[in-house]
Each structure stands twice: as C-alpha cells, then as structure tokens.
Enzyme design. Structure first.
Site, PDB file in Angstrom:
ATOM      1  N   GLU A 263       8.529   0.048 -92.425  1.00 47.14           N
ATOM      2  CA  GLU A 263       8.942   1.404 -92.938  1.00 47.14           C
ATOM      3  C   GLU A 263       9.781   1.939 -92.140  1.00 47.14           C
ATOM      4  OE1 GLU A 263       9.263   5.042 -92.584  1.00 47.14           O
ATOM      5  OE2 GLU A 263       6.968   5.007 -91.926  1.00 47.14           O
ATOM      6  N   CYS A 300       7.475  10.721 -90.943  1.00 46.61           N
ATOM      7  CA  CYS A 300       8.676   9.886 -91.712  1.00 46.61           C
ATOM      8  C   CYS A 300       8.617  10.463 -93.236  1.00 46.61           C
ATOM      9  CB  CYS A 300       8.151   8.339 -91.603  1.00 46.61           C
ATOM     10  SG  CYS A 300       6.423   8.158 -92.335  1.00 46.61           S
TER      11      CYS A 300
END
Length: 505
Positions: A263, A300
């Site tokens: 990720e 994020c």
C-alpha cells in the site's frame, strides 16, 4: 508500571541481542537503545518460520482463531504501557493510540471469527459423474491453502494497526502462515511490547515458536535480505512509493518471484458536484479541513485534492476551508524525516507553475501546520507532479471550468485508494457519468463523506490500482485481506481419509 524496552529482537521464541545497535528518537520522553537487524538475524528468523510452517499450516481453524484472540487479550493487558511508549515515540495523542489499539484487537477478533467459520476457504466440490458420456468426470474439490512464511514491514504512521500485530500480520497468521516482521525504527519500543504480547500468546496456546519473529531496525540491506530470502513466500508493506517500488522490484527479480502486497500512497481526490457545493460549501470546507488535519494529515487516505467548478460557490468553499485550517495549531509529526519531507513537498507545490497559495503557515522542527493551494484544471493536467502525495496536512483545490473538464481531470488521475463524490439529488446524472471513471481509479468510492477512517469489516477494500497499491485485486484491510496469503489447490479423486480437514464433508 512504566515499560522500559530491553531492546532485543524476538526470533523463534528467544530474545536475542546483536553487535550493532541504534537509538530511538522519540517525540518526547527517554530514548532507548535497540539491537539493529542483520542479515544473519533475518536468516535465522526465516528458517524458523519455515520450520514452523509445517505445524502452523496444519493447525485447525479453531486453534488458529484461539491464537488470534489470545494475541488480542495480551495486547489489551498491556494497554496502558503501549499507549505510554507509543505516545512518546510517535507524538500521537493518547486517545489516538487507544483508538488504534481498539482497532488492532478488533481486527484480530474479526479475523478469528472469520477463520473459525471457514469463510476464507472458498471451498468448492464437483462430485464425480462416473456415467457421464463420452467419458466420466472425476471427483474434484478445491480449497484455499496457506502459501508459506510472510514478511511484514511495519508502517510509520500506524504503530499498532499496520505494524507488529497489525492487519498484514493478523491476516497471514489467520491464513496459516508464519510471519517475520521488520519493525519500523520510528517506534521500536512499541513494536517490542506488542511482540511481547504475541510471544505470550504463543506460550499460552502452544503455537510453534517460529510462527512469529520481530527483527528491529537495521540498514537497507536487512530489508532486502528479508524480501529475497528463499523461505519468504509473500511480502506485506505499507509505506512510501519509492520504498515500496524498490521492494516490489526485488520480489519480482528473485529466482522464485513472490507477490508483493504494498500500500504505497494516494491523494484520494474529492469531486464536489454543483448542487452539493451550492447548498453547503461552508460545511464541506470545514469538513475537508478536519479530514486534512486529523493526525497531522499522516493518513494514507488523507483527501489531498478537491476538484470544484470555478465560481462563487467554489470561492465560498475555499474561504471556509482556509478559515478552518487557519485555526489548526502545529502538530507533531511521526519522525523528523517525515516533517522534512512535508516541508519539501509544500515547497514543491508552492513553486509549481499555475499554483496559487491560499494559506501558508509555519512550523519548526518535527511539527507541521496546514497549507492550502489552488490551481486550474489546465495547470493540473499539465503537471503530473501535482498528483504526487504530500504526506501531511496539505490541500490542493483544482478549479475546473465545466463538468466536462471535471470528467477530464478524473480521467487523468492515477490509481487511488479512495475517491469521493460530494453530491445532492440534483447531481445524480453528473455522478453517474463520473462513477465508471472513479471505479477504475480507486478501490473505495465514497458519497458524502471523508475517507479518513477505514472500517475493518468484511466489505472493506483498502487498495487500488497502481500506484495506490501494487496489487489491484487485494486489500490490506478487512477479512478479504486473508486471501492474499492463500492459494487454491484442487484435490482430484481423493479418499476422504486423505483430504485436508477443511475439505472433509
């Protein structure tokens, strides 16, 4: 009682020191000395994980679930001490660490319930048809099986939920795979106390000692040794695009390439449609400011870009966002390096052609304060660097001249973790035209919300097309994440006594 780290690695049930050491750099409180990882320590941990795999992969679903629940209980038993050292190391407030601890133990328990029921196995059975013409059909059964030892890299911004016992570790253990964690040097003490909780659960449950190891710190070569070790069969990573790409390339270049589940970052664009913007520009601006600055913007899923149609409603939205951001005091960032990178990103955006500064604030050292910029759709399309993530509380407004230009901007985005539509009923037709684009660009599409905050549930997708993540078909949050560390195996014409337990009728 306060927790004082002993500073050693956990390798196959033993706390081991080493010749090299490093000193932590907490936001406040005492620094501590930790053993630094070496390639020899990595090799020892990986070999122990391979030995443990033969036992752990054969454990029952009930035993695996009990182990995950024991880890959750042991983490909770150390809750106050985890919050204390986590706060010291990261600068995150106690309430944030306590909430993240709840998320961490919650996902362990969710995964335990999931594997106990066998929902991760995708079991299929096509019974034999001995009388079928022109030829008989054999009996074929399918089940998902664990792939082998997994390497997990701790994340800087989530010292609990995406680190030592976080989602990647929990998913791999639930799948039946031992784990070797490369601890993040930003919070080694937090990693150590969580590793103590996992070690206690191993002893409680009689799990093989090599089912979990923690290797602290170390130079880049230590991480490279971990992802290239022949015993490792997959890698879980949450971090920067540059770091993730380097590890991804190493995984692909191995004699036996392995999957890399990274990720890697996202700007999470929001599209504010005309009726919604006209009806509630001020509320949307205040809401965006809150989402941009929560946790100093170190998420994020931080929504870094807002796309609006230029005009008076856009002016109201920008003014409200700026006013709300101006009230936010400087916040401590996770590390000095992250703070420096934020300032560099801010300077890069400010200097870009066609970008105007709406709000500029100053903070020193390890602190960050909000920044707001705006640009046109044409300037945004001309400078691909404006899509690059700035990790921190920075927002960029993209003003477009029409719905057609908004659609063009949407088409120009690279892969994202999330994309958001702010809309009213009158915006439905516009939303329908944008949705097919956003579905291709993001793993999660929201309506009238902000993407910070990722629910740990069966239906969650935390991933997306490159560069948001390295595998568009996977998620690092939710029960579907367990499937990353499984592979399908078909069993043809097997007698029941030879079938895996999970396939016995």
């Amino acid at each position: 009682m306060a927790f004082t780290p002993h500073g050693r690695h956990l390798v196959a049930g033993e706390w081991v020191d080493g010749d090299a050491h490093f000193v932590s750099t907490p936001a406040h409180g005492p620094a501590h000395t930790f053993a630094a990882g070496t390639t020899a320590i990595v090799d020892r941990a990986c070999e122990a994980a391979e030995e443990a795999f033969w036992v752990w992969s054969a454990t029952s679903r009930a035993d695996r679930a009990a182990f995950l629940e024991a880890i959750a209980e042991e983490i909770e038993a150390r809750g106050a001490a985890i919050t204390e050292i986590g706060t010291q190391e990261t600068g995150l407030p106690p309430a944030r660490l306590e909430g993240e601890r709840g998320r961490t133990v919650g996902q362990l328990r969710l995964f335990a319930a999931h594997v106990r029921e066998g929902w991760h196995l995708d079991r299929r059975h096509d019974a034999a048809l001995p009388d079928r013409q022109p030829m008989p059909r054999p009996d074929i059964r399918l089940v998902q099986r664990p792939i082998g030892p997994v390497a997990v890299f701790g994340a800087s911004n989530f010292p609990l939920a995406f680190s030592t016992a976080g989602g990647d570790t929990a998913a791999a253990l639930a799948a039946g795979c031992p784990v070797v964690v490369k601890g993040h040097s930003a919070h080694p003490g937090t990693g150590e106390i969580v590793a103590e909780a996992i070690h206690a659960a191993i002893l409680r449950c009689g799990a093989p000692a090599g089912v979990f190891s923690l290797v602290q710190g170390g130079a880049r070569a230590v991480g490279e040794a971990l992802v290239t070790h022949p015993r490792i069969k997959a890698v879980g990573f949450t971090g920067s695009l540059a770091g993730g790409r380097a590890l991804f390339d190493l995984c692909a270049a191995r004699p036996e390439p392995i999957p890399f589940f990274g990720e890697l970052g996202s700007v999470n664009p929001m599209f504010l449609l005309p009726a919604a913007l006209a009806a509630r520009a001020e509320a949307l601006g205040a809401g965006w400011a809150g989402s941009l600055t929560v946790g100093a913007g170190q998420f994020c899923t931080n929504p870094g870009i807002a796309v609006v149609i230029d005009g008076p409603d856009a002016d109201r939205f920008v003014a409200a966002t700026s006013a709300a951001l101006a009230k936010v005091a400087p916040q401590t960032m996770l590390t000095d390096g992250i703070a420096a990178a934020y300032r560099a990103g801010r300077a890069r955006i400010a200097a870009a052609e066609g970008v105007d500064t709406v709000l500029a604030t100053e903070a020193e050292g390890r602190a960050a304060s909000p920044q707001l910029f705006e640009t046109t759709g044409a300037a945004f399309a001309a400078d691909h660097g404006l899509q690059d993530e700035v990790f921190g509380p920075l927002g960029l407004v993209v003003r477009v001249g029409s719905l057609a230009e908004m659609r063009d901007v949407a088409l120009g985005f690279v892969g994202q973790l999330t994309a958001t539509l702010h809309m009213d009923d009158a915006d439905l037709a516009v939303a329908r035209s944008l949705l097919p684009i956003l579905e291709r660009k993001a793993g999660r599409v929201l309506v009238d919300g902000f993407p910070t905050g990722v629910e740990v549930v069966d239906s969650m997708v935390h991933g997306g097309p490159w560069p948001a993540s390295s595998n568009f078909g996977a998620t690092s949050v939710g029960t579907l994440s367990i499937r990353r560390f499984l592979r399908p195996v078909a069993y043809q014409n097997f007698p029941e006594g030879l079938l895996p337990d999970d396939l016995v009728d």
